[in-house]
Design a protein around this motif. Structure first.
Motif, PDB file in Angstrom:
ATOM      1  N   ILE A 297      -7.771  -0.359   5.638  1.00 60.18           N
ATOM      2  CA  ILE A 297      -7.319  -1.582   4.831  1.00 60.18           C
ATOM      3  C   ILE A 297      -7.499  -2.994   5.637  1.00 60.18           C
TER       4      ILE A 297
ATOM      5  N   ASP B  65       0.730  -1.235  -0.153  1.00 62.71           N
ATOM      6  CA  ASP B  65       0.021   0.033  -0.049  1.00 62.71           C
ATOM      7  C   ASP B  65       1.005   1.156   0.176  1.00 62.71           C
TER       8      ASP B  65
ATOM      9  N   ASP C  14      -2.402   1.266   7.285  1.00 69.28           N
ATOM     10  CA  ASP C  14      -3.717   1.887   7.367  1.00 69.28           C
ATOM     11  C   ASP C  14      -4.679   0.769   7.754  1.00 69.28           C
TER      12      ASP C  14
ATOM     13  N   ASP D 238      -9.065   2.983  -0.684  1.00 71.79           N
ATOM     14  CA  ASP D 238      -8.999   1.770   0.159  1.00 71.79           C
ATOM     15  C   ASP D 238      -9.641   0.427  -0.593  1.00 71.79           C
TER      16      ASP D 238
END
Length: 182
Positions: A140, A6, A137, A118
């Motif tokens: 996520i 990510d 995150d 996301d």
């Protein structure tokens, strides 16, 4: 194995000067961030894993790249272990299912644009068949399907310390004793 990275982790892979992320567990900045990321990249390469970078994550990082953007793209493109994960038709279908789940799940306080990014990242990971998503995150982490791990920078292992030879052993003397003067 197929893994996904990510933007929250990709940035630290590309920019050694980036501020360390905040560890989700401790609330403190992650120590030795660069060493952890370098060790991750080295480990993935040794195992010949494929690292998928979702194009929405790439876009997030490129926004922060400034003039380094073309160089970062060159570095990513030259690696045989990295591929860009496109937001294609299959990912769009996955994303729609994730969005539907979010809408029926109750009050979501995330900004709509962030939720969509996301969802696109997780959808691309699902389509790629990823078993691990490297991300700091928590949103996520909250939407991955069962069997998919989300690992933040703070949870990445540090590289093993190469044992430094004992100075006394280097002198070549039993027990490290120096020879008497002649």
């Amino acid at each position: 194995m197929i893994t996904v990275i990510d933007a929250s982790v990709l940035l630290y892979m590309l920019d050694a000067k980036a501020s360390a992320p905040i560890d989700r567990n401790t609330g403190q900045p992650v120590t030795d961030c660069k060493a952890r990321i370098d060790h991750l990249v080295e480990t993935l390469a040794k195992r010949q894993d494929k690292l998928v970078i979702p194009t929405p994550a790439l876009a997030e990082v490129l926004v922060m790249a400034g003039t380094a953007g073309p160089e970062w793209l060159r570095l990513l493109r030259q690696s045989r272990h990295i591929r860009l994960g496109d937001f294609d038709e299959r990912a769009a279908i996955e994303c729609a299912m994730l969005a539907a789940t979010r809408r029926t799940g109750g009050a979501d306080t995330r900004p709509r644009a962030k939720a969509k990014f996301d969802e696109q990242i997780v959808a691309i990971a699902n389509v790629a068949g990823a078993k691990i998503i490297y991300s700091d995150d928590s949103d996520i982490a909250g939407m991955v399907r069962e069997g998919v791990q989300v690992i933040g920078v703070g949870a990445l292992p540090l590289p093993p310390v190469v044992a430094q030879p004992d100075l006394l052993d280097q002198l070549g003397q039993p027990g490290g004793q120096t020879p008497p003067p002649a």
